[in-house]
Design a protein around this motif. Structure first.
Motif, PDB file in Angstrom:
ATOM      1  N   VAL A 106      19.892 -22.026  78.139  1.00 27.80           N
ATOM      2  CA  VAL A 106      21.144 -22.419  77.836  1.00 27.80           C
ATOM      3  C   VAL A 106      21.573 -22.738  76.437  1.00 27.80           C
ATOM      4  O   VAL A 106      22.741 -22.484  76.024  1.00 27.80           O
ATOM      5  N   THR A 107      20.627 -23.409  75.737  1.00 26.67           N
ATOM      6  CA  THR A 107      20.968 -23.654  74.175  1.00 26.67           C
ATOM      7  C   THR A 107      21.106 -22.246  73.620  1.00 26.67           C
ATOM      8  O   THR A 107      22.128 -21.951  72.847  1.00 26.67           O
ATOM      9  N   ARG A 108      20.228 -21.239  73.905  1.00 31.13           N
ATOM     10  CA  ARG A 108      20.553 -20.001  73.091  1.00 31.13           C
ATOM     11  C   ARG A 108      21.888 -19.138  73.328  1.00 31.13           C
ATOM     12  O   ARG A 108      22.365 -18.899  72.479  1.00 31.13           O
ATOM     13  N   ALA A 109      22.190 -19.333  74.757  1.00 28.67           N
ATOM     14  CA  ALA A 109      23.481 -18.779  75.154  1.00 28.67           C
ATOM     15  C   ALA A 109      24.558 -19.604  74.481  1.00 28.67           C
ATOM     16  O   ALA A 109      25.809 -18.874  73.800  1.00 28.67           O
ATOM     17  N   ALA A 110      24.328 -20.862  74.592  1.00 29.68           N
ATOM     18  CA  ALA A 110      25.606 -21.754  73.879  1.00 29.68           C
ATOM     19  C   ALA A 110      25.731 -21.094  72.301  1.00 29.68           C
ATOM     20  O   ALA A 110      27.012 -21.076  71.821  1.00 29.68           O
ATOM     21  N   HIS A 111      24.708 -20.903  71.482  1.00 28.38           N
ATOM     22  CA  HIS A 111      24.898 -20.435  70.257  1.00 28.38           C
ATOM     23  C   HIS A 111      25.278 -19.097  70.046  1.00 28.38           C
ATOM     24  O   HIS A 111      25.859 -18.505  68.884  1.00 28.38           O
ATOM     25  N   ALA A 112      25.065 -18.265  71.070  1.00 29.72           N
ATOM     26  CA  ALA A 112      25.204 -16.800  71.023  1.00 29.72           C
ATOM     27  C   ALA A 112      26.652 -16.401  71.427  1.00 29.72           C
ATOM     28  O   ALA A 112      27.288 -15.335  71.032  1.00 29.72           O
ATOM     29  N   VAL A 113      27.337 -17.173  72.282  1.00 30.02           N
ATOM     30  CA  VAL A 113      28.729 -16.929  72.927  1.00 30.02           C
ATOM     31  C   VAL A 113      29.741 -17.649  71.995  1.00 30.02           C
ATOM     32  O   VAL A 113      29.773 -18.974  71.918  1.00 30.02           O
ATOM     33  N   PRO A 114      30.477 -16.944  71.452  1.00 31.37           N
ATOM     34  CA  PRO A 114      31.651 -17.634  70.628  1.00 31.37           C
ATOM     35  C   PRO A 114      32.640 -18.481  71.361  1.00 31.37           C
ATOM     36  O   PRO A 114      33.064 -17.832  72.416  1.00 31.37           O
ATOM     37  N   GLY A 115      32.894 -19.594  71.247  1.00 32.62           N
ATOM     38  CA  GLY A 115      33.822 -20.407  72.115  1.00 32.62           C
ATOM     39  C   GLY A 115      33.164 -21.179  73.115  1.00 32.62           C
ATOM     40  O   GLY A 115      33.830 -21.749  73.906  1.00 32.62           O
ATOM     41  N   ALA A 116      31.955 -21.087  73.110  1.00 34.28           N
ATOM     42  CA  ALA A 116      30.836 -21.937  74.033  1.00 34.28           C
ATOM     43  C   ALA A 116      30.694 -23.339  73.684  1.00 34.28           C
ATOM     44  O   ALA A 116      30.659 -23.390  72.408  1.00 34.28           O
ATOM     45  N   SER A 117      30.783 -24.317  74.655  1.00 34.55           N
ATOM     46  CA  SER A 117      30.432 -25.625  74.355  1.00 34.55           C
ATOM     47  C   SER A 117      28.968 -26.002  74.737  1.00 34.55           C
ATOM     48  O   SER A 117      28.120 -25.131  75.608  1.00 34.55           O
ATOM     49  N   LEU A 118      28.336 -26.915  74.161  1.00 37.76           N
ATOM     50  CA  LEU A 118      27.007 -27.302  74.490  1.00 37.76           C
ATOM     51  C   LEU A 118      26.719 -28.689  74.598  1.00 37.76           C
ATOM     52  O   LEU A 118      27.230 -29.546  73.417  1.00 37.76           O
ATOM     53  N   THR A 130      27.311 -12.682  68.702  1.00 37.11           N
ATOM     54  CA  THR A 130      26.767 -13.133  67.291  1.00 37.11           C
ATOM     55  C   THR A 130      26.696 -14.569  67.414  1.00 37.11           C
ATOM     56  O   THR A 130      27.219 -15.266  68.281  1.00 37.11           O
ATOM     57  N   GLU A 131      25.930 -14.803  66.368  1.00 38.69           N
ATOM     58  CA  GLU A 131      25.547 -16.370  66.397  1.00 38.69           C
ATOM     59  C   GLU A 131      26.666 -17.131  66.030  1.00 38.69           C
ATOM     60  O   GLU A 131      27.642 -16.787  65.143  1.00 38.69           O
ATOM     61  N   ALA A 132      27.041 -18.450  66.702  1.00 35.64           N
ATOM     62  CA  ALA A 132      28.090 -19.123  66.275  1.00 35.64           C
ATOM     63  C   ALA A 132      27.788 -20.631  66.882  1.00 35.64           C
ATOM     64  O   ALA A 132      27.046 -20.683  67.721  1.00 35.64           O
ATOM     65  N   ALA A 133      28.272 -21.569  65.993  1.00 37.76           N
ATOM     66  CA  ALA A 133      27.954 -22.884  66.197  1.00 37.76           C
ATOM     67  C   ALA A 133      28.576 -23.527  67.624  1.00 37.76           C
ATOM     68  O   ALA A 133      29.787 -23.287  67.569  1.00 37.76           O
ATOM     69  N   PRO A 134      27.736 -23.931  68.470  1.00 38.96           N
ATOM     70  CA  PRO A 134      28.651 -24.241  69.853  1.00 38.96           C
ATOM     71  C   PRO A 134      29.362 -25.274  69.417  1.00 38.96           C
ATOM     72  O   PRO A 134      29.248 -26.185  68.572  1.00 38.96           O
ATOM     73  N   LEU A 135      30.571 -25.324  70.618  1.00 43.68           N
ATOM     74  CA  LEU A 135      31.568 -26.631  70.181  1.00 43.68           C
ATOM     75  C   LEU A 135      30.819 -27.682  71.310  1.00 43.68           C
ATOM     76  O   LEU A 135      29.802 -27.463  71.921  1.00 43.68           O
ATOM     77  N   SER A 136      31.457 -28.804  71.359  1.00 39.22           N
ATOM     78  CA  SER A 136      31.036 -29.804  72.261  1.00 39.22           C
ATOM     79  C   SER A 136      32.256 -30.721  72.787  1.00 39.22           C
ATOM     80  O   SER A 136      33.070 -31.113  71.937  1.00 39.22           O
ATOM     81  N   ALA A 143      35.174 -20.611  76.088  1.00 36.35           N
ATOM     82  CA  ALA A 143      34.701 -19.407  76.595  1.00 36.35           C
ATOM     83  C   ALA A 143      33.611 -19.647  77.584  1.00 36.35           C
ATOM     84  O   ALA A 143      33.467 -18.786  78.696  1.00 36.35           O
ATOM     85  N   ALA A 144      32.915 -20.573  77.367  1.00 37.27           N
ATOM     86  CA  ALA A 144      31.763 -21.138  78.464  1.00 37.27           C
ATOM     87  C   ALA A 144      31.581 -22.513  78.273  1.00 37.27           C
ATOM     88  O   ALA A 144      31.594 -23.122  77.304  1.00 37.27           O
ATOM     89  N   LYS A 203      25.973 -16.358  84.886  1.00 31.61           N
ATOM     90  CA  LYS A 203      24.764 -15.886  84.669  1.00 31.61           C
ATOM     91  C   LYS A 203      24.322 -14.758  83.931  1.00 31.61           C
ATOM     92  O   LYS A 203      23.420 -14.736  83.312  1.00 31.61           O
ATOM     93  N   GLY A 204      25.466 -13.985  83.570  1.00 34.91           N
ATOM     94  CA  GLY A 204      25.106 -12.900  82.577  1.00 34.91           C
ATOM     95  C   GLY A 204      25.168 -13.359  81.063  1.00 34.91           C
ATOM     96  O   GLY A 204      24.835 -12.877  80.271  1.00 34.91           O
ATOM     97  N   LEU A 205      25.543 -14.467  80.795  1.00 32.15           N
ATOM     98  CA  LEU A 205      25.387 -15.157  79.604  1.00 32.15           C
ATOM     99  C   LEU A 205      23.897 -15.553  79.131  1.00 32.15           C
ATOM    100  O   LEU A 205      23.657 -15.716  77.977  1.00 32.15           O
ATOM    101  N   ALA A 206      23.154 -15.681  80.098  1.00 31.34           N
ATOM    102  CA  ALA A 206      21.915 -16.196  79.973  1.00 31.34           C
ATOM    103  C   ALA A 206      21.021 -14.732  79.430  1.00 31.34           C
ATOM    104  O   ALA A 206      19.932 -15.040  79.016  1.00 31.34           O
TER     105      ALA A 206
END
Length: 351
Positions: free
Chosen positions: A236-248, A2-8, A274-275, A346-349
Motif C-alpha cells: 500500500v505504501t509503495r503504491a501511494a508513492h508511485a501513483v501521482p495524486g494518491a493519499s496515504l 513515477t515516484e511522488a510524495a503521497p498526499l494525506s 487519484a487514489a 487492485k491494479g494499483l498494487a
C-alpha cells in the motif's frame, strides 16, 4: 508510474463556502454520463423496467410551464397552486439495484436548465440548510423545477422535522421531488425511534411521494469476483508513492481526523485525489465514527476514487451489533461501495 510524495487526508482541513454547496448540487462525477438508455434492467426483475418507464413519464411531465426564475423572485410573484396528489416519486430498493443511476437519469432527462434542478444526498441537503439557514434554503430551491434527494435517511427527530417542513414548503412552491432510499417512506425511522411525534412526521412526509419499489440484487456483486483481500502495509505504501495524486494515511488516524471535519466538507476533503491508500484498517470502534466513515465512503464512491488498503477486509469494518442495528442499511451500503472501490484499486498494487 513515477515516484511522488503521497498526499494525506489527515493534513487537509477544507473550508467550503455556502455558494459552493449550492453549485455542487448536481449528480456526482460517477453519474455524469448516465441516462435511462444506459440503465440495463435485469430481465428477471420487471420492477426495474417499470421504474424506467415511470421515471421517463415523470420527467416528461415536468416540461410544461417554466419556473419563474430564481427562488427569490418567486417570493414576490403569485404563488402557484399546490398540485393535487403526490408531487414526487420515491425509489425504494436494496443496495446496488441502480437507484442513484435512475435518479441521476431523471435529473438529466428533466427539460430544465441545470440551475433549475438540484441533486444531492439527504446529508448534503441538511448541510445546505445549516449553511444557508432555513428561509434562505427555501428561497434558493423554490424556483427549481426538480429536487432529487439521494439516500433519504432520517437519523434523528430534528432532521425529520426539518426536512418534512422544507419539502412541504417546496411542494407548495411547485417543486417536484424525487428520492431514493432503502426503506419505504412510511417506514423511515423504523427500528431507530418510537416516539409518536416522530412517526407522525414520517407519515406526513410520505404523502409527498409515490413509492416505486425496485427489486434486484446488488449489481456491484452481480457476476463479479469476491472483493480482493487487503494488501500488506508495504504494498500500500509503495503504491501511494508511485501513483501521482494518491493519499496515504493510517486508518485509525484518519478516523480521528474525520471527527474534526464537518461531514459537509468530506467532498472537498477528497478533491483532486487519484487514489486513497490506507494502512492498518481495523474495526470501527463506535457508531459515531462509523457514521462519519459512511459519509466518506459515499463521497469517494461518487468521485470514483479507488481505495487500496491493508489490515482488515472492508466487510469486517462494522460489528455485528452495528450491522443488526438501526443504521444497518447505511453500513451495508458503505461495505458495498468500499468493496467496489477496492476492486478498482487492485491494479494499483502492481501485483
Amino acid at each position: 508510474m513515477t515516484e511522488a510524495a503521497p498526499l494525506s487526508l489527515c493534513a487537509r482541513e477544507p473550508h467550503v463556502p455556502a455558494d459552493r454547496l449550492v453549485a455542487e448540487m448536481v449528480p456526482p462525477p460517477r453519474f455524469d454520463g448516465v441516462r435511462f438508455e444506459t440503465y440495463l434492467p435485469d430481465p428477471n426483475q420487471p420492477s426495474q423496467t417499470e421504474a424506467v418507464e415511470v421515471l421517463r413519464g415523470f420527467a416528461a411531465g415536468l416540461g410544461g410551464g417554466s419556473a419563474p426564475g430564481s427562488g427569490l423572485r418567486r417570493w414576490f410573484g403569485r404563488k402557484p397552486a399546490a398540485p393535487a396528489g403526490p408531487r414526487g416519486v420515491y425509489l425504494d430498493g436494496g443496495y446496488g439495484v441502480g437507484k442513484t443511476h435512475l435518479l441521476a437519469s431523471l435529473w438529466h432527462a428533466t427539460p430544465a436548465e441545470p440551475a433549475l434542478k438540484a441533486f444531492g444526498t439527504f446529508v448534503e441537503l441538511t448541510n445546505l440548510v445549516g449553511a444557508l439557514g432555513f428561509q434562505q434554503t427555501v428561497a434558493t430551491l423554490s424556483g427549481h423545477r426538480l429536487l432529487c434527494i439521494d439516500e433519504f435517511e432520517l437519523d434523528d427527530p430534528g432532521d425529520t422535522v426539518l426536512v418534512s417542513t422544507l419539502l412541504g414548503r417546496l411542494v407548495e412552491a411547485g417543486v417536484a421531488l424525487a428520492a431514493t432510499s432503502n426503506t419505504l417512506p412510511g417506514k423511515l425511522g423504523e427500528g431507530r425511534f418510537a416516539a409518536a411525534d416522530f412517526l407522525r412526521e414520517i407519515q406526513g412526509l410520505s404523502a409527498h411521494f409515490r413509492p416505486l419499489r425496485i427489486d434486484g440484487e446488488d449489481y456491484r456483486h452481480r457476476g463479479l469476483p469476491e472483493a480482493p483481500a487487503p494488501f500488506s502495509d508495504e504494498v500500500v505504501t509503495r503504491a501511494a508513492h508511485a501513483v501521482p495524486g494518491a493519499s496515504l494515511d493510517a486508518f485509525p488516524e484518519l478516523l480521528g481526523h474525520l471527527a474534526k471535519v464537518h461531514p459537509s466538507r468530506y467532498g472537498a476533503l477528497t478533491d483532486g485525489l487519484a487514489a486513497v491508500c490506507l494502512t492498518g484498517v481495523t474495526a470501527v470502534p463506535d457508531q459515531a465514527t462509523a457514521l462519519r466513515l459512511v459519509v466518506l465512503a459515499d463521497r469517494l464512491y461518487d468521485r470514483e476514487v479507488p481505495v487500496l488498503a491493508s489490515g482488515l477486509p472492508f466487510d469486517r469494518l462494522f460489528s455485528d451489533e452495528m450491522l443488526n442495528g438501526g443504521y444497518r442499511k447505511k453500513y451495508f451500503r458503505a461495505i458495498s461501495r468500499l468493496t467496489a472501490l477496492a476492486r478498482e484499486a487492485k491494479g494499483l498494487a502492481g501485483q
